[in-house]
Design a protein around this motif. Structure first.
Motif, PDB file in Angstrom:
ATOM      1  N   LEU A  27      11.498  -3.093  -2.505  1.00  0.00           N
ATOM      2  CA  LEU A  27      11.871  -2.151  -1.435  1.00  0.00           C
ATOM      3  C   LEU A  27      12.327  -3.180   0.233  1.00  0.00           C
ATOM      4  O   LEU A  27      13.267  -2.820   0.793  1.00  0.00           O
ATOM      5  CB  LEU A  27      10.353  -1.803  -1.013  1.00  0.00           C
ATOM      6  N   MET A  28      11.797  -3.878  -0.498  1.00  0.00           N
ATOM      7  CA  MET A  28      12.461  -5.741   0.649  1.00  0.00           C
ATOM      8  C   MET A  28      13.708  -5.189   0.822  1.00  0.00           C
ATOM      9  O   MET A  28      14.800  -5.564   1.853  1.00  0.00           O
ATOM     10  CB  MET A  28      11.340  -7.040   1.124  1.00  0.00           C
ATOM     11  N   LYS A  29      14.505  -5.590  -0.298  1.00  0.00           N
ATOM     12  CA  LYS A  29      15.176  -5.542  -0.930  1.00  0.00           C
ATOM     13  C   LYS A  29      16.330  -4.916  -0.187  1.00  0.00           C
ATOM     14  O   LYS A  29      17.159  -4.660   0.447  1.00  0.00           O
ATOM     15  CB  LYS A  29      16.271  -5.765  -2.143  1.00  0.00           C
ATOM     16  N   PRO A 214      10.253   3.165   3.071  1.00  0.00           N
ATOM     17  CA  PRO A 214       9.917   1.962   2.714  1.00  0.00           C
ATOM     18  C   PRO A 214       9.459   1.257   3.460  1.00  0.00           C
ATOM     19  O   PRO A 214       8.330   0.172   3.112  1.00  0.00           O
ATOM     20  CB  PRO A 214      11.258   1.418   2.220  1.00  0.00           C
ATOM     21  N   MET A 215       9.928   1.136   4.960  1.00  0.00           N
ATOM     22  CA  MET A 215       9.187   0.622   5.611  1.00  0.00           C
ATOM     23  C   MET A 215       7.777   1.330   6.038  1.00  0.00           C
ATOM     24  O   MET A 215       6.751  -0.020   6.461  1.00  0.00           O
ATOM     25  CB  MET A 215       9.881   1.020   6.868  1.00  0.00           C
ATOM     26  N   LEU A 216       7.159   1.951   6.295  1.00  0.00           N
ATOM     27  CA  LEU A 216       6.259   2.403   6.267  1.00  0.00           C
ATOM     28  C   LEU A 216       4.959   1.983   4.784  1.00  0.00           C
ATOM     29  O   LEU A 216       3.984   1.911   4.207  1.00  0.00           O
ATOM     30  CB  LEU A 216       5.982   4.639   5.689  1.00  0.00           C
ATOM     31  N   TYR A 217       5.234   1.468   3.684  1.00  0.00           N
ATOM     32  CA  TYR A 217       4.863   1.129   2.382  1.00  0.00           C
ATOM     33  C   TYR A 217       4.605   0.098   2.484  1.00  0.00           C
ATOM     34  O   TYR A 217       3.740  -0.860   2.672  1.00  0.00           O
ATOM     35  CB  TYR A 217       6.451   1.384   1.601  1.00  0.00           C
ATOM     36  N   LEU A 218       5.532  -1.320   3.118  1.00  0.00           N
ATOM     37  CA  LEU A 218       5.490  -2.401   3.879  1.00  0.00           C
ATOM     38  C   LEU A 218       4.738  -2.279   4.987  1.00  0.00           C
ATOM     39  O   LEU A 218       3.661  -4.175   4.827  1.00  0.00           O
ATOM     40  CB  LEU A 218       6.882  -2.905   4.243  1.00  0.00           C
ATOM     41  N   CYS A 219       4.680  -1.629   5.782  1.00  0.00           N
ATOM     42  CA  CYS A 219       3.873  -2.048   6.744  1.00  0.00           C
ATOM     43  C   CYS A 219       1.712  -1.219   6.536  1.00  0.00           C
ATOM     44  O   CYS A 219       0.924  -1.951   6.343  1.00  0.00           O
ATOM     45  CB  CYS A 219       3.594  -0.920   7.841  1.00  0.00           C
ATOM     46  N   VAL A 220       2.007  -0.588   6.466  1.00  0.00           N
ATOM     47  CA  VAL A 220       0.669  -0.225   5.312  1.00  0.00           C
ATOM     48  C   VAL A 220      -0.046  -0.015   4.001  1.00  0.00           C
ATOM     49  O   VAL A 220      -0.882  -1.512   4.405  1.00  0.00           O
ATOM     50  CB  VAL A 220       1.107   1.596   5.179  1.00  0.00           C
ATOM     51  N   MET A 221       0.734  -0.781   2.645  1.00  0.00           N
ATOM     52  CA  MET A 221      -0.066  -1.029   1.587  1.00  0.00           C
ATOM     53  C   MET A 221       0.887  -2.526   1.247  1.00  0.00           C
ATOM     54  O   MET A 221      -0.487  -2.761   0.967  1.00  0.00           O
ATOM     55  CB  MET A 221       1.396   0.059   0.957  1.00  0.00           C
ATOM     56  N   ALA A 222       1.680  -3.148   1.467  1.00  0.00           N
ATOM     57  CA  ALA A 222       1.756  -4.447   1.404  1.00  0.00           C
ATOM     58  C   ALA A 222       1.527  -5.483   2.158  1.00  0.00           C
ATOM     59  O   ALA A 222       1.420  -6.604   2.009  1.00  0.00           O
ATOM     60  CB  ALA A 222       3.639  -4.387   1.326  1.00  0.00           C
ATOM     61  N   THR A 223       0.787  -4.518   3.792  1.00  0.00           N
ATOM     62  CA  THR A 223       0.543  -5.839   4.246  1.00  0.00           C
ATOM     63  C   THR A 223      -0.892  -5.475   4.916  1.00  0.00           C
ATOM     64  O   THR A 223      -1.627  -5.622   4.155  1.00  0.00           O
ATOM     65  CB  THR A 223       1.372  -5.506   5.433  1.00  0.00           C
ATOM     66  N   ALA A 224      -1.198  -4.325   5.366  1.00  0.00           N
ATOM     67  CA  ALA A 224      -2.875  -4.031   5.412  1.00  0.00           C
ATOM     68  C   ALA A 224      -3.845  -3.653   4.354  1.00  0.00           C
ATOM     69  O   ALA A 224      -5.051  -4.262   4.013  1.00  0.00           O
ATOM     70  CB  ALA A 224      -2.391  -3.140   6.689  1.00  0.00           C
ATOM     71  N   VAL A 225      -3.294  -2.488   3.373  1.00  0.00           N
ATOM     72  CA  VAL A 225      -3.918  -2.466   2.312  1.00  0.00           C
ATOM     73  C   VAL A 225      -3.774  -3.365   1.451  1.00  0.00           C
ATOM     74  O   VAL A 225      -5.264  -3.429   0.908  1.00  0.00           O
ATOM     75  CB  VAL A 225      -3.201  -1.038   1.683  1.00  0.00           C
TER      76      VAL A 225
END
Length: 294
Positions: A27-29, A214-225
């Motif tokens: 997703l970052m890619k 993708p940004m919502l995923y990175l912020c919420v799932m890949a960072t906080a969760v």
């Protein structure tokens, strides 16, 4: 929940964190096609840090100013991890980025030896040789050079090893959730300083579906969760198997990048990935699962 229940849930939590982090490479890619490196990291951690702060609201009564320098220093190193990893992802594949990032597991004992005279054992040395061979297969070109992207990714692994040592030393005796909130906030501040001084970005791009999701995923799932899943899982699981489970993020990253992003998967890359994975396994478990229990 009872202690027995938490122990049963610990490993599934770690598997979930590894999977979600593995997906983040792909997703970052995609996100980097629309958002500069500094802004991507800044937005991700500006959203992630408050989320973790809210999750740990009951812990704040224990906060002291000592957390600022401890978490701040660790955050500076963590920013180095994400900066180098994200810059590397601009010019290498998501699968290479995922596997080369896992090399931090092997670097940690040698960095501890350099800093604290904690001599690595034979398994650490064997793991280093395996990973070195794997990195060569993954990264070296026919001209025996490493691409810029792979080089930055390896630099990120060095920062990651330093961050792990810093967290282990500076976080000792601290509330891990409060320490983490300060650490993530420091990453956000460093990223904003980089972004605002060196990059340009049209924030209207965040409204586009190919960017916002993708940004919502990175912020919420890949960072906080993921951070909460990892911290809770590490409390209730044994360290060695927990580290191996978390290192599977590289495997998940490669599989998802190949399936959904079309990354090439040659026999040479497969051999390199296999050597790196065995090296990580050797470093983290010392192959204890192969030895008979007495």
């Amino acid at each position: 929940m009872t202690d027995k229940t938490m122990k049963l849930l610990a490993k599934p939590m770690l598997f979930a964190a590894a999977f979600f982090w593995g997906a983040s490479f792909m997703l970052m890619k995609g996100a980097l096609d629309n958002i500069p490196t500094g802004y991507l990291i800044a937005i991700r951690f500006t959203v992630g840090a408050p989320l973790v702060a809210l999750i740990s609201w009951r812990h704040w009564r224990a906060f002291t100013l000592d957390y600022l320098w401890r978490g701040g220093l660790a955050g500076l190193l963590l920013f180095g991890v994400y900066w180098a990893q994200t810059v590397g992802l601009e010019t290498t594949t998501a699968s290479n980025n995922a596997f080369l990032s896992a090399v931090y597991c092997v670097i940690v004992p040698f960095m501890a030896w350099l800093l604290f005279r904690e001599r690595p054992d034979r398994y650490n040395v064997a793991a280093a040789l395996l990973c070195l061979a794997g990195v060569g297969l993954v990264s070296l070109t026919e001209a025996l050079t490493i691409s810029v992207g792979d080089g930055f990714t390896l630099l990120g692994a060095v920062f990651c090893a330093a961050n792990i040592i810093a967290v282990a030393r500076l976080g000792r005796g601290c509330d891990v959730m409060l320490f983490t909130v300060v650490q993530l906030s420091a990453v956000a501040l460093c990223a904003w300083a980089l972004a605002l001084t060196t990059e340009r970005f049209d924030f209207s791009a965040l409204a586009r579906p190919e960017v916002i999701w993708p940004m919502l995923y990175l912020c919420v799932m890949a960072t906080a969760v993921c951070l909460v899943l990892m911290n809770v899982g590490l409390v209730w699981a044994e360290p060695a198997p927990a580290a191996v489970i978390l290192s599977l993020e590289a495997v998940f990253g490669v599989i998802l990048a190949v399936i959904f992003y079309g990354d090439p998967l040659t026999p040479r890359l497969l051999a390199g990935f296999a050597l790196i994975f065995v090296g990580v396994l050797c470093s983290e478990t010392k192959f204890s699962f192969l030895r008979k229990k007495t």
